[in-house]
Design a protein around this motif. Structure first.
Motif, short mmCIF file in Angstrom:
data_model
loop_
_atom_site.label_atom_id
_atom_site.label_comp_id
_atom_site.label_asym_id
_atom_site.label_seq_id
_atom_site.Cartn_x
_atom_site.Cartn_y
_atom_site.Cartn_z
N LEU A 39 -6.48 3.89 -1.93
CA LEU A 39 -5.73 4.43 -0.79
C LEU A 39 -6.69 4.99 0.26
O LEU A 39 -6.45 4.87 1.46
CB LEU A 39 -4.76 5.51 -1.27
CG LEU A 39 -3.54 5.01 -2.05
CD1 LEU A 39 -2.74 6.19 -2.57
CD2 LEU A 39 -2.66 4.12 -1.19
N LEU A 68 2.22 1.86 -3.50
CA LEU A 68 1.23 1.87 -4.57
C LEU A 68 1.39 3.03 -5.55
O LEU A 68 1.25 2.83 -6.77
CB LEU A 68 -0.18 1.89 -3.96
CG LEU A 68 -1.32 1.57 -4.93
CD1 LEU A 68 -1.15 0.19 -5.55
CD2 LEU A 68 -2.66 1.66 -4.22
N PRO A 109 0.82 -1.23 0.00
CA PRO A 109 0.00 0.00 0.00
C PRO A 109 0.84 1.27 0.00
O PRO A 109 0.49 2.25 -0.66
CB PRO A 109 -0.81 -0.13 1.30
CG PRO A 109 -0.89 -1.58 1.55
CD PRO A 109 0.42 -2.14 1.10
N ARG A 115 -8.12 2.11 2.19
CA ARG A 115 -7.11 1.57 3.08
C ARG A 115 -6.93 2.46 4.30
O ARG A 115 -6.73 1.98 5.41
CB ARG A 115 -5.78 1.41 2.36
CG ARG A 115 -5.78 0.47 1.18
CD ARG A 115 -5.90 -0.96 1.58
NE ARG A 115 -4.78 -1.42 2.36
CZ ARG A 115 -4.57 -2.69 2.71
NH1 ARG A 115 -5.44 -3.61 2.32
NH2 ARG A 115 -3.53 -3.04 3.42
#
Length: 384
Positions: free
Chosen positions: A378, A290, A287, A381
Protein backbone atom coordinates in the motif's frame (compact mmCIF):
# COMPACT_ATOMS: atom_id res chain seq x y z
CA UNK A 1 -45.40 9.45 34.49
CA UNK A 2 -42.57 10.73 32.33
CA UNK A 3 -40.16 10.43 35.23
CA UNK A 4 -41.27 6.87 35.82
CA UNK A 5 -40.71 6.00 32.16
CA UNK A 6 -37.29 7.62 32.34
CA UNK A 7 -36.36 5.56 35.39
CA UNK A 8 -37.59 2.37 33.73
CA UNK A 9 -35.55 3.06 30.61
CA UNK A 10 -32.52 3.91 32.70
CA UNK A 11 -32.87 0.64 34.63
CA UNK A 12 -33.22 -1.37 31.40
CA UNK A 13 -30.20 0.36 29.89
CA UNK A 14 -28.18 -0.38 33.03
CA UNK A 15 -29.19 -4.06 33.02
CA UNK A 16 -28.33 -4.36 29.31
CA UNK A 17 -25.00 -2.60 29.81
CA UNK A 18 -24.02 -4.93 32.66
CA UNK A 19 -25.10 -7.92 30.57
CA UNK A 20 -22.80 -6.76 27.77
CA UNK A 21 -19.92 -6.26 30.22
CA UNK A 22 -20.45 -9.71 31.76
CA UNK A 23 -20.65 -11.36 28.34
CA UNK A 24 -17.40 -9.71 27.27
CA UNK A 25 -15.71 -10.67 30.52
CA UNK A 26 -16.93 -14.27 30.21
CA UNK A 27 -15.62 -14.49 26.63
CA UNK A 28 -12.21 -13.12 27.60
CA UNK A 29 -12.02 -15.46 30.59
CA UNK A 30 -12.84 -18.52 28.47
CA UNK A 31 -10.20 -17.52 25.92
CA UNK A 32 -7.66 -16.88 28.69
CA UNK A 33 -8.38 -20.26 30.31
CA UNK A 34 -7.99 -22.12 27.00
CA UNK A 35 -4.77 -20.39 26.00
CA UNK A 36 -3.45 -20.54 29.56
CA UNK A 37 -4.08 -24.29 29.75
CA UNK A 38 -2.33 -24.86 26.42
CA UNK A 39 0.66 -22.74 27.45
CA UNK A 40 0.85 -24.41 30.87
CA UNK A 41 0.83 -27.91 29.41
CA UNK A 42 2.78 -27.16 26.24
CA UNK A 43 5.62 -24.75 27.01
CA UNK A 44 7.60 -27.21 29.22
CA UNK A 45 7.85 -29.59 26.27
CA UNK A 46 9.25 -27.02 23.85
CA UNK A 47 13.02 -27.05 23.47
CA UNK A 48 15.66 -27.02 20.76
CA UNK A 49 15.38 -30.78 20.23
CA UNK A 50 11.59 -30.54 19.86
CA UNK A 51 11.90 -27.79 17.24
CA UNK A 52 14.83 -29.16 15.23
CA UNK A 53 14.52 -32.96 15.14
CA UNK A 54 12.61 -35.42 13.02
CA UNK A 55 9.59 -37.10 14.58
CA UNK A 56 10.79 -40.71 14.31
CA UNK A 57 14.20 -42.17 15.16
CA UNK A 58 16.40 -42.56 12.08
CA UNK A 59 18.91 -45.42 11.84
CA UNK A 60 21.70 -45.07 9.27
CA UNK A 61 24.95 -46.81 8.33
CA UNK A 62 27.82 -44.41 7.68
CA UNK A 63 31.44 -44.83 6.60
CA UNK A 64 34.08 -42.88 8.54
CA UNK A 65 37.77 -42.55 7.70
CA UNK A 66 39.46 -42.75 11.11
CA UNK A 67 42.45 -40.62 12.06
CA UNK A 68 45.69 -41.54 13.85
CA UNK A 69 45.64 -41.40 17.65
CA UNK A 70 47.22 -38.10 18.72
CA UNK A 71 47.18 -39.05 22.41
CA UNK A 72 45.99 -35.56 23.39
CA UNK A 73 42.98 -36.79 25.38
CA UNK A 74 43.31 -39.81 27.64
CA UNK A 75 39.76 -39.82 29.11
CA UNK A 76 38.18 -43.27 29.26
CA UNK A 77 35.13 -42.07 27.32
CA UNK A 78 37.16 -40.39 24.55
CA UNK A 79 37.67 -42.11 21.18
CA UNK A 80 40.75 -40.49 19.56
CA UNK A 81 40.39 -42.28 16.20
CA UNK A 82 36.96 -40.66 15.77
CA UNK A 83 37.50 -37.47 17.76
CA UNK A 84 34.38 -37.98 19.87
CA UNK A 85 33.53 -38.26 23.54
CA UNK A 86 30.90 -40.78 24.59
CA UNK A 87 28.41 -40.80 27.44
CA UNK A 88 26.04 -43.38 28.89
CA UNK A 89 22.32 -42.73 28.47
CA UNK A 90 20.48 -45.70 29.94
CA UNK A 91 21.50 -48.66 27.80
CA UNK A 92 22.62 -46.42 24.93
CA UNK A 93 26.08 -45.15 24.05
CA UNK A 94 25.61 -41.55 22.97
CA UNK A 95 27.95 -39.01 21.39
CA UNK A 96 28.41 -36.25 23.96
CA UNK A 97 31.07 -34.12 22.27
CA UNK A 98 32.66 -33.88 18.81
CA UNK A 99 36.10 -32.37 18.14
CA UNK A 100 36.37 -29.57 15.60
CA UNK A 101 38.54 -31.78 13.34
CA UNK A 102 36.65 -35.01 14.00
CA UNK A 103 36.35 -37.36 10.99
CA UNK A 104 32.71 -38.10 11.87
CA UNK A 105 31.87 -34.66 10.45
CA UNK A 106 32.88 -36.01 7.03
CA UNK A 107 30.92 -39.27 7.34
CA UNK A 108 28.95 -40.49 4.30
CA UNK A 109 25.98 -42.84 4.17
CA UNK A 110 25.50 -45.86 1.92
CA UNK A 111 24.31 -43.61 -0.92
CA UNK A 112 27.65 -41.75 -0.74
CA UNK A 113 25.85 -38.69 0.57
CA UNK A 114 27.27 -36.54 3.36
CA UNK A 115 25.84 -37.51 6.75
CA UNK A 116 27.76 -35.74 9.49
CA UNK A 117 27.23 -37.25 12.93
CA UNK A 118 25.86 -34.97 15.63
CA UNK A 119 25.86 -34.72 19.39
CA UNK A 120 23.13 -36.97 20.91
CA UNK A 121 23.44 -39.52 18.06
CA UNK A 122 23.38 -43.10 19.40
CA UNK A 123 26.09 -45.53 18.23
CA UNK A 124 24.71 -49.06 18.02
CA UNK A 125 27.36 -50.83 15.95
CA UNK A 126 31.06 -50.29 15.21
CA UNK A 127 32.25 -52.42 12.30
CA UNK A 128 31.08 -55.92 13.20
CA UNK A 129 30.86 -55.22 16.93
CA UNK A 130 27.49 -54.47 18.49
CA UNK A 131 27.73 -51.50 20.85
CA UNK A 132 24.16 -51.75 22.13
CA UNK A 133 23.88 -52.35 25.88
CA UNK A 134 27.64 -51.94 26.35
CA UNK A 135 29.03 -49.66 29.04
CA UNK A 136 30.48 -46.44 27.70
CA UNK A 137 33.98 -47.41 28.88
CA UNK A 138 33.87 -50.74 27.06
CA UNK A 139 32.46 -49.15 23.89
CA UNK A 140 35.23 -46.52 23.90
CA UNK A 141 37.84 -49.27 24.41
CA UNK A 142 36.50 -51.19 21.37
CA UNK A 143 36.68 -48.11 19.13
CA UNK A 144 39.93 -46.56 20.38
CA UNK A 145 42.43 -48.47 18.26
CA UNK A 146 40.51 -48.34 14.97
CA UNK A 147 42.29 -47.53 11.71
CA UNK A 148 41.20 -46.98 8.14
CA UNK A 149 37.58 -46.74 7.07
CA UNK A 150 34.98 -48.16 9.44
CA UNK A 151 31.25 -48.64 9.04
CA UNK A 152 29.21 -47.34 11.98
CA UNK A 153 25.53 -47.87 12.64
CA UNK A 154 24.00 -44.72 14.11
CA UNK A 155 20.51 -43.95 15.40
CA UNK A 156 19.48 -40.31 15.40
CA UNK A 157 16.77 -39.81 18.04
CA UNK A 158 13.48 -38.28 16.94
CA UNK A 159 10.88 -36.54 19.05
CA UNK A 160 10.84 -33.34 16.98
CA UNK A 161 8.20 -31.63 14.87
CA UNK A 162 10.27 -30.61 11.85
CA UNK A 163 8.40 -32.87 9.35
CA UNK A 164 4.96 -31.67 10.47
CA UNK A 165 6.05 -28.03 10.54
CA UNK A 166 7.46 -28.19 7.02
CA UNK A 167 4.39 -30.09 5.77
CA UNK A 168 2.07 -27.49 7.33
CA UNK A 169 3.90 -24.66 5.56
CA UNK A 170 3.78 -26.60 2.27
CA UNK A 171 0.03 -27.14 2.63
CA UNK A 172 -0.58 -23.46 3.49
CA UNK A 173 1.40 -22.18 0.50
CA UNK A 174 -0.02 -24.69 -1.99
CA UNK A 175 -3.61 -24.13 -0.85
CA UNK A 176 -3.32 -20.34 -1.05
CA UNK A 177 -1.57 -20.43 -4.42
CA UNK A 178 -4.47 -22.48 -5.80
CA UNK A 179 -7.45 -20.98 -3.95
CA UNK A 180 -6.57 -17.28 -3.67
CA UNK A 181 -6.42 -16.41 -7.42
CA UNK A 182 -9.56 -18.41 -8.17
CA UNK A 183 -11.50 -17.02 -5.20
CA UNK A 184 -10.48 -13.39 -5.77
CA UNK A 185 -11.20 -13.65 -9.51
CA UNK A 186 -14.61 -15.17 -8.80
CA UNK A 187 -15.43 -12.37 -6.37
CA UNK A 188 -14.42 -9.77 -8.97
CA UNK A 189 -16.68 -11.40 -11.54
CA UNK A 190 -19.65 -11.62 -9.18
CA UNK A 191 -19.32 -8.02 -8.03
CA UNK A 192 -18.12 -6.23 -11.17
CA UNK A 193 -19.26 -8.22 -14.20
CA UNK A 194 -22.22 -10.49 -13.35
CA UNK A 195 -25.69 -9.15 -14.06
CA UNK A 196 -28.06 -8.88 -11.14
CA UNK A 197 -30.76 -11.50 -11.23
CA UNK A 198 -31.82 -14.96 -10.18
CA UNK A 199 -28.72 -16.68 -11.52
CA UNK A 200 -26.45 -14.44 -9.45
CA UNK A 201 -28.62 -14.98 -6.38
CA UNK A 202 -28.47 -18.73 -6.96
CA UNK A 203 -24.67 -18.65 -7.24
CA UNK A 204 -24.34 -16.72 -3.98
CA UNK A 205 -26.77 -19.07 -2.29
CA UNK A 206 -24.64 -22.02 -3.44
CA UNK A 207 -21.47 -20.34 -2.11
CA UNK A 208 -23.12 -19.80 1.27
CA UNK A 209 -24.16 -23.46 1.39
CA UNK A 210 -20.65 -24.60 0.48
CA UNK A 211 -19.31 -22.65 3.45
CA UNK A 212 -21.56 -24.64 5.78
CA UNK A 213 -20.64 -28.13 4.57
CA UNK A 214 -18.64 -30.11 7.19
CA UNK A 215 -14.97 -30.47 6.33
CA UNK A 216 -15.14 -34.26 6.62
CA UNK A 217 -17.34 -34.27 3.50
CA UNK A 218 -14.71 -32.26 1.63
CA UNK A 219 -12.18 -34.82 2.84
CA UNK A 220 -14.28 -37.70 1.52
CA UNK A 221 -14.73 -35.91 -1.82
CA UNK A 222 -10.99 -35.20 -2.04
CA UNK A 223 -10.13 -38.81 -1.26
CA UNK A 224 -12.44 -40.10 -4.00
CA UNK A 225 -11.49 -37.52 -6.65
CA UNK A 226 -7.83 -36.72 -6.06
CA UNK A 227 -6.48 -39.74 -4.17
CA UNK A 228 -8.30 -42.52 -6.01
CA UNK A 229 -9.59 -41.28 -9.37
CA UNK A 230 -6.69 -38.90 -10.14
CA UNK A 231 -4.19 -41.43 -8.69
CA UNK A 232 -2.39 -38.81 -6.57
CA UNK A 233 -2.34 -41.16 -3.56
CA UNK A 234 -2.08 -39.59 -0.11
CA UNK A 235 -0.07 -36.45 -0.92
CA UNK A 236 0.37 -32.78 -0.12
CA UNK A 237 -1.10 -31.84 -3.52
CA UNK A 238 -4.25 -33.88 -2.91
CA UNK A 239 -4.61 -32.24 0.49
CA UNK A 240 -3.97 -28.75 -0.91
CA UNK A 241 -6.52 -29.21 -3.70
CA UNK A 242 -9.13 -30.40 -1.21
CA UNK A 243 -8.46 -27.46 1.11
CA UNK A 244 -8.60 -25.08 -1.85
CA UNK A 245 -12.18 -26.14 -2.57
CA UNK A 246 -12.98 -25.78 1.13
CA UNK A 247 -11.49 -22.25 1.23
CA UNK A 248 -13.21 -20.86 -1.88
CA UNK A 249 -16.50 -19.83 -0.14
CA UNK A 250 -14.60 -17.90 2.53
CA UNK A 251 -12.30 -16.14 0.07
CA UNK A 252 -15.12 -15.30 -2.37
CA UNK A 253 -17.53 -13.98 0.25
CA UNK A 254 -14.96 -11.92 2.17
CA UNK A 255 -13.38 -10.48 -0.99
CA UNK A 256 -16.78 -9.61 -2.46
CA UNK A 257 -17.74 -7.71 0.70
CA UNK A 258 -14.44 -5.81 0.48
CA UNK A 259 -15.15 -4.91 -3.15
CA UNK A 260 -18.62 -3.63 -2.26
CA UNK A 261 -17.05 -1.18 0.20
CA UNK A 262 -15.35 0.71 -2.64
CA UNK A 263 -17.63 3.70 -3.45
CA UNK A 264 -19.35 3.70 -6.81
CA UNK A 265 -18.03 7.20 -7.40
CA UNK A 266 -14.49 5.81 -7.68
CA UNK A 267 -15.54 3.62 -10.58
CA UNK A 268 -17.42 6.42 -12.33
CA UNK A 269 -14.50 8.83 -11.91
CA UNK A 270 -12.11 6.27 -13.37
CA UNK A 271 -14.38 5.62 -16.35
CA UNK A 272 -14.75 9.38 -16.81
CA UNK A 273 -10.97 9.74 -17.11
CA UNK A 274 -10.95 7.18 -19.92
CA UNK A 275 -9.83 4.08 -18.01
CA UNK A 276 -11.12 0.71 -19.11
CA UNK A 277 -12.98 -1.58 -16.74
CA UNK A 278 -9.95 -3.81 -16.32
CA UNK A 279 -7.73 -0.81 -15.54
CA UNK A 280 -10.28 0.46 -13.04
CA UNK A 281 -10.41 -2.90 -11.29
CA UNK A 282 -6.63 -3.42 -11.21
CA UNK A 283 -5.58 0.14 -10.28
CA UNK A 284 -8.50 1.51 -8.28
CA UNK A 285 -10.74 -1.20 -6.86
CA UNK A 286 -8.28 -3.96 -5.92
CA UNK A 287 -5.78 -1.68 -4.11
CA UNK A 288 -8.65 -0.13 -2.16
CA UNK A 289 -10.05 -3.55 -1.27
CA UNK A 290 -6.65 -4.99 -0.34
CA UNK A 291 -7.20 -4.82 3.45
CA UNK A 292 -10.40 -6.85 3.04
CA UNK A 293 -8.64 -9.33 0.77
CA UNK A 294 -5.95 -9.65 3.43
CA UNK A 295 -8.66 -10.57 5.92
CA UNK A 296 -9.77 -13.33 3.55
CA UNK A 297 -6.18 -14.63 3.32
CA UNK A 298 -5.74 -14.54 7.11
CA UNK A 299 -9.04 -16.38 7.65
CA UNK A 300 -7.94 -18.94 5.08
CA UNK A 301 -4.59 -19.47 6.82
CA UNK A 302 -6.40 -20.05 10.10
CA UNK A 303 -8.74 -22.54 8.43
CA UNK A 304 -5.85 -24.42 6.82
CA UNK A 305 -3.82 -24.64 10.00
CA UNK A 306 -6.80 -25.79 12.04
CA UNK A 307 -8.03 -28.39 9.55
CA UNK A 308 -7.54 -32.07 10.27
CA UNK A 309 -10.51 -34.10 8.98
CA UNK A 310 -10.02 -33.21 5.31
CA UNK A 311 -6.25 -33.75 5.45
CA UNK A 312 -6.37 -37.13 7.17
CA UNK A 313 -8.25 -38.50 4.15
CA UNK A 314 -6.11 -36.80 1.50
CA UNK A 315 -2.61 -35.91 2.79
CA UNK A 316 -2.19 -38.83 5.18
CA UNK A 317 -0.65 -39.05 8.64
CA UNK A 318 2.96 -40.01 7.90
CA UNK A 319 5.43 -37.85 9.82
CA UNK A 320 7.87 -37.11 6.99
CA UNK A 321 9.00 -34.15 4.93
CA UNK A 322 7.34 -34.56 1.51
CA UNK A 323 9.84 -35.06 -1.30
CA UNK A 324 7.29 -34.69 -4.11
CA UNK A 325 3.81 -33.32 -4.76
CA UNK A 326 2.19 -36.69 -5.46
CA UNK A 327 2.99 -40.33 -4.77
CA UNK A 328 4.19 -42.27 -1.77
CA UNK A 329 6.93 -39.78 -0.86
CA UNK A 330 4.42 -36.90 -0.86
CA UNK A 331 2.30 -38.17 2.03
CA UNK A 332 2.68 -35.93 5.05
CA UNK A 333 1.09 -35.11 8.39
CA UNK A 334 0.52 -31.51 9.39
CA UNK A 335 0.82 -30.23 12.94
CA UNK A 336 -2.95 -30.47 13.42
CA UNK A 337 -3.30 -34.03 12.13
CA UNK A 338 -0.39 -35.11 14.32
CA UNK A 339 -2.12 -33.53 17.33
CA UNK A 340 -5.23 -35.53 16.51
CA UNK A 341 -3.18 -38.72 16.18
CA UNK A 342 -1.42 -38.10 19.52
CA UNK A 343 -4.68 -37.57 21.41
CA UNK A 344 -6.48 -40.47 19.72
CA UNK A 345 -3.75 -43.10 19.70
CA UNK A 346 -1.50 -42.30 22.67
CA UNK A 347 -3.44 -39.77 24.78
CA UNK A 348 -0.23 -37.72 24.97
CA UNK A 349 -1.76 -34.42 26.03
CA UNK A 350 1.57 -32.74 26.87
CA UNK A 351 3.13 -33.23 23.43
CA UNK A 352 -0.15 -32.29 21.75
CA UNK A 353 -0.22 -29.07 23.80
CA UNK A 354 3.37 -28.30 22.80
CA UNK A 355 2.36 -28.66 19.14
CA UNK A 356 -0.62 -26.38 19.84
CA UNK A 357 1.75 -23.70 21.18
CA UNK A 358 3.81 -23.92 17.99
CA UNK A 359 0.60 -23.64 15.95
CA UNK A 360 -0.38 -20.47 17.80
CA UNK A 361 3.06 -18.98 17.22
CA UNK A 362 2.95 -19.97 13.53
CA UNK A 363 -0.46 -18.34 12.98
CA UNK A 364 0.65 -15.13 14.71
CA UNK A 365 3.85 -15.01 12.64
CA UNK A 366 1.98 -15.57 9.36
CA UNK A 367 -0.59 -12.91 10.22
CA UNK A 368 2.11 -10.38 11.08
CA UNK A 369 3.96 -11.20 7.86
CA UNK A 370 0.75 -10.78 5.81
CA UNK A 371 0.03 -7.39 7.34
CA UNK A 372 3.61 -6.20 6.84
CA UNK A 373 3.57 -7.24 3.17
CA UNK A 374 0.25 -5.47 2.63
CA UNK A 375 1.49 -2.32 4.39
CA UNK A 376 4.58 -2.22 2.18
CA UNK A 377 2.45 -2.77 -0.93
CA UNK A 378 0.00 0.00 0.00
CA UNK A 379 2.89 2.36 0.77
CA UNK A 380 4.42 1.75 -2.65
CA UNK A 381 1.07 2.26 -4.34
CA UNK A 382 0.61 5.52 -2.48
CA UNK A 383 4.06 6.86 -3.42
CA UNK A 384 3.56 6.01 -7.08
Amino acid sequence: MEKRNWNDRKLKDGILQWFIYLSTLLTVMILAVIIGFILYKGIPGINVRFLTRQWDDKTTFVNVVQKTDSGANKEAEYVPSLGITLVQDGENVVIAKIDSNSPVKAAVNMKKQAYALKVKDIITKYGDVKIEKMTVEKAAEVMKDGTGTVRIKVTRPGGGIVPMLVSTIYIILLSLVIAAPIGISSAIYLNEYAKRGRILSLIRFAIQNLAGIPSIIYGLFGMLLFVQIAKMEYSVLAGALTLSILLLPTIISTTEEALKEIPKAYRESSFGLGATKLQTISRIILPGALPGILVAIILSIGRIVGESAALIWTAGTVAQIPEALVGGKASAATLTTKMYWLIKETADLSTASSIAVVLLALIIALNIASKMITRVFLKKRGTN
